[in-house]
Design a protein around this motif. Structure first.
Motif, mmCIF file in Angstrom:
data_model
loop_
_atom_site.group_PDB
_atom_site.id
_atom_site.type_symbol
_atom_site.label_atom_id
_atom_site.label_comp_id
_atom_site.label_asym_id
_atom_site.label_seq_id
_atom_site.Cartn_x
_atom_site.Cartn_y
_atom_site.Cartn_z
ATOM 1 N N GLY A 99 64.566 8.425 52.561
ATOM 2 C CA GLY A 99 64.931 8.052 53.916
ATOM 3 C C GLY A 99 66.007 6.992 53.882
ATOM 4 O O GLY A 99 65.859 5.971 53.208
ATOM 5 N N LEU A 100 67.093 7.216 54.629
ATOM 6 C CA LEU A 100 68.260 6.326 54.508
ATOM 7 C C LEU A 100 68.070 5.011 55.253
ATOM 8 O O LEU A 100 68.472 3.971 54.775
ATOM 9 C CB LEU A 100 69.499 7.048 55.036
ATOM 10 N N LEU A 101 67.464 5.037 56.427
ATOM 11 C CA LEU A 101 67.402 3.832 57.259
ATOM 12 C C LEU A 101 65.986 3.458 57.657
ATOM 13 O O LEU A 101 65.786 2.719 58.611
ATOM 14 C CB LEU A 101 68.246 4.039 58.525
ATOM 15 N N PHE A 102 65.017 3.936 56.909
ATOM 16 C CA PHE A 102 63.633 3.719 57.300
ATOM 17 C C PHE A 102 62.950 2.710 56.396
ATOM 18 O O PHE A 102 63.241 2.628 55.210
ATOM 19 C CB PHE A 102 62.866 5.050 57.264
ATOM 20 N N THR A 103 62.018 1.974 56.970
ATOM 21 C CA THR A 103 61.226 1.063 56.157
ATOM 22 C C THR A 103 60.172 1.863 55.380
ATOM 23 O O THR A 103 59.866 3.007 55.719
ATOM 24 C CB THR A 103 60.506 0.031 57.027
ATOM 25 N N ALA A 104 59.609 1.227 54.374
ATOM 26 C CA ALA A 104 58.573 1.900 53.587
ATOM 27 C C ALA A 104 57.374 2.249 54.462
ATOM 28 O O ALA A 104 56.808 3.338 54.374
ATOM 29 C CB ALA A 104 58.150 1.009 52.416
ATOM 30 N N GLN A 105 56.994 1.324 55.336
ATOM 31 C CA GLN A 105 55.831 1.580 56.182
ATOM 32 C C GLN A 105 56.097 2.718 57.157
ATOM 33 O O GLN A 105 55.249 3.584 57.348
ATOM 34 C CB GLN A 105 55.442 0.315 56.945
ATOM 35 N N SER A 106 57.272 2.716 57.793
ATOM 36 C CA SER A 106 57.542 3.772 58.773
ATOM 37 C C SER A 106 57.676 5.122 58.095
ATOM 38 O O SER A 106 57.296 6.154 58.649
ATOM 39 C CB SER A 106 58.795 3.453 59.586
ATOM 40 N N MET A 107 58.205 5.133 56.885
ATOM 41 C CA MET A 107 58.328 6.401 56.182
ATOM 42 C C MET A 107 56.953 6.990 55.915
ATOM 43 O O MET A 107 56.687 8.148 56.220
ATOM 44 C CB MET A 107 59.093 6.242 54.877
ATOM 45 N N CYS A 108 56.073 6.185 55.345
ATOM 46 C CA CYS A 108 54.747 6.690 54.999
ATOM 47 C C CYS A 108 53.897 6.987 56.232
ATOM 48 O O CYS A 108 53.204 7.991 56.287
ATOM 49 C CB CYS A 108 54.026 5.678 54.105
ATOM 50 N N ALA A 109 53.965 6.095 57.213
ATOM 51 C CA ALA A 109 53.071 6.234 58.367
ATOM 52 C C ALA A 109 53.531 7.312 59.340
ATOM 53 O O ALA A 109 52.714 8.003 59.946
ATOM 54 C CB ALA A 109 52.952 4.897 59.093
ATOM 55 N N LEU A 110 54.857 7.452 59.481
ATOM 56 C CA LEU A 110 55.403 8.357 60.496
ATOM 57 C C LEU A 110 56.109 9.568 59.902
ATOM 58 O O LEU A 110 56.515 10.450 60.649
ATOM 59 C CB LEU A 110 56.375 7.594 61.406
ATOM 60 N N GLY A 111 56.251 9.597 58.600
ATOM 61 C CA GLY A 111 56.935 10.739 57.996
ATOM 62 C C GLY A 111 58.421 10.749 58.270
ATOM 63 O O GLY A 111 59.025 11.813 58.372
ATOM 64 N N ASN A 112 59.020 9.559 58.395
ATOM 65 C CA ASN A 112 60.460 9.483 58.633
ATOM 66 C C ASN A 112 61.198 9.754 57.326
ATOM 67 O O ASN A 112 61.234 8.905 56.439
ATOM 68 C CB ASN A 112 60.840 8.091 59.158
ATOM 69 N N VAL A 113 61.770 10.928 57.230
ATOM 70 C CA VAL A 113 62.373 11.394 55.982
ATOM 71 C C VAL A 113 63.665 12.131 56.281
ATOM 72 O O VAL A 113 63.746 12.893 57.245
ATOM 73 C CB VAL A 113 61.397 12.336 55.241
ATOM 74 N N ASN A 114 64.663 11.916 55.433
ATOM 75 C CA ASN A 114 65.906 12.677 55.535
ATOM 76 C C ASN A 114 65.947 13.827 54.521
ATOM 77 O O ASN A 114 66.534 14.863 54.779
ATOM 78 C CB ASN A 114 67.112 11.772 55.304
ATOM 79 N N TYR A 115 65.356 13.600 53.342
ATOM 80 C CA TYR A 115 65.437 14.606 52.280
ATOM 81 C C TYR A 115 64.085 14.758 51.595
ATOM 82 O O TYR A 115 63.366 13.779 51.392
ATOM 83 C CB TYR A 115 66.494 14.206 51.237
ATOM 84 N N TRP A 116 63.792 16.002 51.195
ATOM 85 C CA TRP A 116 62.554 16.331 50.500
ATOM 86 C C TRP A 116 62.837 16.960 49.139
ATOM 87 O O TRP A 116 63.821 17.692 48.978
ATOM 88 C CB TRP A 116 61.732 17.342 51.305
ATOM 89 N N GLY A 117 61.940 16.686 48.190
ATOM 90 C CA GLY A 117 61.953 17.428 46.949
ATOM 91 C C GLY A 117 61.173 18.718 47.111
ATOM 92 O O GLY A 117 60.623 19.005 48.181
ATOM 93 N N GLN A 118 61.084 19.489 46.026
ATOM 94 C CA GLN A 118 60.440 20.795 46.103
ATOM 95 C C GLN A 118 58.941 20.720 45.864
ATOM 96 O O GLN A 118 58.220 21.687 46.154
ATOM 97 C CB GLN A 118 61.077 21.763 45.091
ATOM 98 N N GLY A 119 58.457 19.610 45.350
ATOM 99 C CA GLY A 119 57.022 19.414 45.153
ATOM 100 C C GLY A 119 56.558 19.718 43.742
ATOM 101 O O GLY A 119 57.171 20.516 43.023
ATOM 102 N N THR A 120 55.470 19.057 43.352
ATOM 103 C CA THR A 120 54.835 19.311 42.059
ATOM 104 C C THR A 120 53.321 19.326 42.271
ATOM 105 O O THR A 120 52.778 18.482 42.993
ATOM 106 C CB THR A 120 55.255 18.267 41.007
ATOM 107 N N GLN A 121 52.663 20.283 41.637
ATOM 108 C CA GLN A 121 51.230 20.455 41.847
ATOM 109 C C GLN A 121 50.441 19.486 40.978
ATOM 110 O O GLN A 121 50.688 19.376 39.766
ATOM 111 C CB GLN A 121 50.808 21.889 41.511
#
Length: 126
Positions: A99-121
């Motif tokens: 996330g480019l302009l988001f705080t750590a708390q807002s990212m985790c709590a609200l899902g504020n994200v600009n880019y995602w990875g593909q995931g790992t199981q």
């Protein structure tokens, strides 16, 4: 091309440990707040842990506090998630996010994200 690539997932027994890595390519990771999210089958996506650009601020979900540790090495363009004392409830696909302009708390709590990875199981099972 901007990419986040996760690695380090796998099968582990209850009580075991894993370290996930998230490597960035195509951009400088030190400009971004980075977070780890997870989604188990039939459940909503959950913000697990997030870290500010400077690594001075971290946020953890209550379910992982004291067991998981997030860290970053901006020189290596990589963020890590050390997971200890794993339980079957930790089984999920783990995603790295930026996330480019988001705080750590807002990212985790609200899902504020600009880019995602593909995931790992991550599977915790005996």
């Amino acid at each position: 091309q901007l990419q986040l690539v996760e690695s380090g997932g796998g099968l582990v027994q209850p009580g075991g440990s894993l370290r996930l890595s998230c490597a960035a390519s195509g951009f400088q990771m030190d400009r971004y707040t980075i977070g780890w999210f997870r989604q188990a089958p039939g459940k909503e996506r959950e913000g697990v842990s997030c870290i500010s650009r400077s690594a001075l601020v971290t946020h953890y979900a209550d379910s992982v506090k004291g067991r998981f540790t997030i860290s970053r090495d901006n020189a290596k363009n990589t963020v890590y998630l050390q997971m200890n004392s794993l339980t079957p409830d930790d089984t999920a696909v783990y995603y790295c996010a930026g996330g480019l302009l988001f705080t750590a708390q807002s990212m985790c709590a609200l899902g504020n994200v600009n880019y995602w990875g593909q995931g790992t199981q991550v599977t915790v099972s005996s």
